[in-house]
Design an enzyme around this catalytic site. Structure first.
Site: not given
Length: 647
Positions: A338, A385, A387, A389, A473, A519
């Site tokens: 991030c 990950q 991932d 954002h 989360k 995230h």
RNA sequence: GCUGUUGUAGCUCAGGGGUAGAGCACUUCCUUGGUAAGGAAGAGGUCGCGGGUUCAAAUCCCAUCAACAGCUCCA
């Protein structure tokens, strides 16, 4: 008389002081035999506890969680009684029923050790006690009495527990010579316990506190029938066979090397093939949801993590900074993607019209996990990950959150993960100082998550105190082959990082505003996801995903040429195919390739070579008859295409 | 990180104070076989690494590394 209401709504009258057992008996002798505990106005009670007021009742048997719970709880006491006889002076911590069985934490005293090979003797003692048919007796006592009793016994664990209890709520349960502090409920006597297996022994900190004494925890399970125990043990064996560490080795998917370092997995060619296909699949979905791929370095200046707050929180427990030849420069292996993505956001001024921005990256991160935590591919020190954002305006938060949920549902559906659990993690309202960010933002974020789940009709467990330090989360978890829960997908709201990195966008009012960040990682980490996928499928991956789709088995070496000719043809159509040209008989080749879980085997000999055909065999199903090569390649292509078209 | 267990051939494991064994895999040869293990021969290990005890250690002891189970932790 008292009025008892049954689950079907019927009401019957009983004498005051009637017990659950007597009520069961009045219905049928069979029921009286099977009933284990009784629900009184929603509370679970002992069967022989007198009921003195009107109540709604539910009789719990083995098939009810409450019944099993009482059964295993009593089993824990039985084990404690056995331990007390075998090891005089033993002190007892807590001994609850758990999802599969029970455990008891004990302190055998200095110098005394209980080991795995001591377990059979304890089991035998338990069986001996069962034969005594000891009644389990409930007793209410005052706090002072209870304290006096356990102090006399010298059991400091029990006295500590009692000290924390309110006076007037203390109950003791006894059977034979063993008395325990316990809320209950319990079986009326121990003779219901027919089959006993003590499974393992391990250390466990007293009250889960690392700084306190480590007790010995003994795990066990019991059943009302011997057959049930046998079945359970078979099930455990089966589960072991699905263990991803074992299958990963068998199918050559990944490896570890002591030389490279613990917790650092390496993906072998077949595993890599599988993983890349998963990544491509997610990339395809993400393109549809307007994500943009980015790529960032594996290291970052320490300052980056000081800014993000991760250094203060995790710096000490991480891989230590890399020092460059230049004085005073420090870099960290990135533990998160991030901060890098925040810098990408800051690359240029952003307008409210640009938002949401969705930066995605399969980013490999490095975390110095405690050595005792490492576990196959599910808990490692380097992992990738999936991932992304999402930077959005506050008014877009919920919509974006919902879209991420859609992606996660697509992934889970495509891979047949129907049995997932969802957990909303909120902050602990008692401990607000553990978290960073304003009250107002936390409340906004928590509300957005709860509402999003409601809109999607997602049943999620709410856990207070489980939030990340920067935001609440929503996690998705599944169980592995041995019933351990692992977190896969995650969606996290973050007001904190935009603040710390001073992220801005220009609003339609021409003023600077702060974006909100989400995230998210549908797989969580590629390593963990593949681990769970392996256990979920027992290594039989779906055709579109599996490393090898087809293997061609020539009947004898005479047909190797024909086999390679077909292989080339299929390869040309993007089918992943190999040839088993070993000098072995066909039965042998079939067996070996069945065990390798290759979905299709093509057997080719004289007949097939003459007619331009292949004899098709499906893994786990057997012979499917023969067909033209083109027909077969269409079959495969269609099967894969049909799956992909859905997404 | 803590407690406990384990570490012997590529894999699964047996053995155990007197300088190593099985099955599978591997190599070579024979066999050319039609839907879940064809046959024979061979090669392969300083018994995780380092100390100590002993005439002698793979075996006993200590330390260390790694794996496993559980606890604690998990951005």
């Amino acid at each position: 008389m008292i009025k008892i209401t049954f689950p079907d709504g019927s009401v019957r009258e009983f004498a005051k002081g009637t017990t659950g057992f007597q009520i069961a008996e009045s219905i049928s002798p069979r029921l009286a035999q099977e009933v284990l505990a009784v629900g009184i106005n929603g509370e679970t009670w002992d069967l022989n506890r007198p009921i003195c007021e009107d109540a709604t009742i539910k009789l719990y048997k083995w098939d009810d969680e409450e019944g099993k719970h009482a059964y295993w709880h009593t089993s824990a006491h039985l084990m404690a009684e056995a331990l007390q006889e075998l090891y005089p002076g033993m002190k007892f911590g807590i001994g609850p029923a758990i999802e599969n069985g029970f455990y008891y934490d004990v302190d055998p005293g200095d110098g005394v050790q209980i080991k795995e090979n001591d377990l059979p003797a304890i089991e035998a003692k338990m069986m001996e006690l069962v034969l005594r048919k000891e009644a389990v007796v409930r007793q209410d006592v005052s706090k002072a009495e209870a304290l006096k009793m356990f102090e006399a016994k010298g059991d400091e664990y029990k006295t500590e527990l009692i000290s924390d209890l309110e006076d007037g709520t203390i109950t003791l349960y006894s059977q034979g010579n063993f008395t325990d502090l316990c809320r209950g409920p319990h079986l009326p006597d121990t003779s219901h316990i027919k089959a006993i297996k003590l499974l393992s022994v391990a250390g466990a900190y007293w009250r889960g506190d690392e700084s306190r004494k480590m007790l010995t925890r003994i795990y066990g399970i019991t059943f009302p029938k011997k057959k049930m125990l046998d079945d359970y043990l078979v099930l455990l064996e089966e589960a072991k066979k699905r263990d991803h560490r074992r299958i990963g080795k068998e199918l050559e998917l990944f490896m570890f090397s002591e030389t490279v370092g613990k917790g650092l997995p390496m993906w072998l060619p077949r595993g890599t093939s599988l993983r890349l296909r998963l990544e491509d699949f997610l990339k395809k979905i993400q393109r549809r949801f307007d994500y943009e791929q980015v790529i960032t370095p594996h290291i970052g200046n320490k300052q980056l993590y000081v800014t993000s707050g991760h250094y203060a929180k995790y710096g000490k427990d991480s891989f230590q900074p890399i020092h460059t030849p230049e004085e005073g420069e420090e870099y960290l292996l990135k533990p998160m993607n991030c901060p890098h993505h925040c810098e990408i956001y800051k690359y240029k001024p952003r307008s409210y019209k640009d938002l949401p921005l969705r930066f995605a990256e399969f980013g490999t991160v490095y975390r110095y996990e405690q050595s005792g935590e490492l576990h196959g591919l599910t808990r490692v020190r380097s992992f990738t990950q999936d991932d992304a954002h999402i930077f959005c305006r506050p008014d877009q938060l919920k919509e974006e959150f919902l879209k991420v949920m859609d992606i996660i549902f697509i992934i889970f559906k495509a891979l047949d993960f129907e049995n997932f659990e969802a957990q909303i993690s909120l902050r602990d309202p008692e401990n607000k100082e553990k978290y960073i960010g304003s009250d107002e933002n936390w409340e906004k974020a928590e509300r957005a998550i709860v509402e999003a789940c409601e809109e999607k009709g997602l049943k999620a467990r709410v856990e207070l105190g489980e939030a990340a330090f920067y935001g609440p989360k929503l996690d998705f978890m599944v169980k592995d082959a041995l019933g351990r829960r692992w977190q896969l997908g995650t969606i996290q709201v973050d007001y904190n990082l935009p603040e710390r990195f001073e992220l801005e966008y220009t609003g339609d009012d021409n003023q600077k505003h702060r974006p909100v960040m989400i995230h998210r990682a549908p797989f969580g980490s590629m390593e963990r996801f593949v681990a769970v996928l392996i256990e979920h499928t027992a290594g039989k991956f779906p055709l579109w995903l599996t490393p090898d789709q087809v293997v061609i088995l020539p009947i004898s070496e005479k047909f190797n040429d024909y086999a390679y000719q077909i292989a080339k043809e299929l390869f040309g159509k993007d089918i992943r195919v190999t040839v088993d040209d070993r000098n072995e008989k066909i039965g042998r080749k079939i067996r070996d390739n069945e065990l390798k879980r290759i979905p299709y085997m093509l057997i080719v000999g004289e007949k097939e070579a003459e007619n331009g055909e292949v004899s098709v065999r499906r893994q786990g199903e057997g012979d499917k008859g023969s067909m033209k090569v083109a027909e077969f390649s269409d079959l495969i292509t269609d099967e894969v295409q049909k799956m992909m078209e859905q997404y």
